[in-house]
Write a protein that holds these residues in place. Structure first.
Motif, PDB file in Angstrom:
ATOM      1  N   ILE A   1      54.106  13.606  43.402  1.00  0.00           N
ATOM      2  CA  ILE A   1      54.148  12.263  43.985  1.00  0.00           C
ATOM      3  C   ILE A   1      52.740  11.680  44.101  1.00  0.00           C
ATOM      4  N   GLN A   2      51.794  12.482  44.539  1.00  0.00           N
ATOM      5  CA  GLN A   2      50.408  12.008  44.642  1.00  0.00           C
ATOM      6  C   GLN A   2      49.910  11.501  43.287  1.00  0.00           C
ATOM      7  N   ASN A   3      50.173  12.268  42.251  1.00  0.00           N
ATOM      8  CA  ASN A   3      49.747  11.857  40.912  1.00  0.00           C
ATOM      9  C   ASN A   3      50.466  10.599  40.450  1.00  0.00           C
ATOM     10  N   GLN A   4      51.747  10.488  40.764  1.00  0.00           N
ATOM     11  CA  GLN A   4      52.505   9.296  40.385  1.00  0.00           C
ATOM     12  C   GLN A   4      51.972   8.056  41.097  1.00  0.00           C
ATOM     13  N   ILE A   5      51.649   8.190  42.360  1.00  0.00           N
ATOM     14  CA  ILE A   5      51.111   7.049  43.111  1.00  0.00           C
ATOM     15  C   ILE A   5      49.774   6.616  42.515  1.00  0.00           C
ATOM     16  N   ILE A   6      48.910   7.571  42.228  1.00  0.00           N
ATOM     17  CA  ILE A   6      47.600   7.254  41.642  1.00  0.00           C
ATOM     18  C   ILE A   6      47.776   6.534  40.307  1.00  0.00           C
ATOM     19  N   LYS A   7      48.642   7.038  39.453  1.00  0.00           N
ATOM     20  CA  LYS A   7      48.874   6.402  38.152  1.00  0.00           C
ATOM     21  C   LYS A   7      49.435   4.994  38.319  1.00  0.00           C
ATOM     22  N   PHE A   8      50.349   4.837  39.262  1.00  0.00           N
ATOM     23  CA  PHE A   8      50.933   3.508  39.487  1.00  0.00           C
ATOM     24  C   PHE A   8      49.874   2.537  40.000  1.00  0.00           C
TER      25      PHE A   8
END
Length: 119
Positions: free
Chosen positions: A106-113
């Motif tokens: 989730i952390q990585n997804q938020i950063i990418k978004f």
């Protein structure tokens, strides 16, 4: 003005799953943790999808990014509380590993978004 439907965002859906798993996980914590670590885990978990949802109401992507940053901060806070829960033997290694992997995703997804949003 760009509007996002938070219900369609995978990061929001994943955040909801963390909330559900957090409530299930903290049910087995000692009763004396009800207002301590259990409460902190629950509040930081709920904060993740809540800030994503609130951010979608903002008229500018830079404002939306601020809410995503808050959601990301809550995800890191939750991960720290997860580590504490494991270190004090409230969680099995299997549960800890599963949830660690989930929150890091989730952390990585938020950063990418956040990085994909244009002003």
């Amino acid at each position: 003005m760009i509007q996002h439907n938070f219900r369609k965002l995978n990061i929001w859906k994943e955040g909801i799953q963390v909330v559900k798993e957090t409530y299930a996980m903290t049910k087995v914590f000692p009763k004396e943790e009800r207002f301590g670590l259990s409460s902190q885990l629950q509040r930081s978990a709920v904060s993740i999808p809540s800030n994503i949802a609130e951010g979608t109401s903002r008229s500018r992507n830079r404002h939306f990014r601020q809410y995503l940053e808050t959601a990301l901060g809550s995800a890191f806070e939750w991960e720290t509380q997860l580590i504490v829960s494991f270190e004090v033997n409230y969680l099995s290694r299997e549960t800890f590993d599963h949830l660690s992997e989930k929150i890091q995703k989730i952390q990585n997804q938020i950063i990418k978004f956040m990085n994909s949003l244009k002003d």
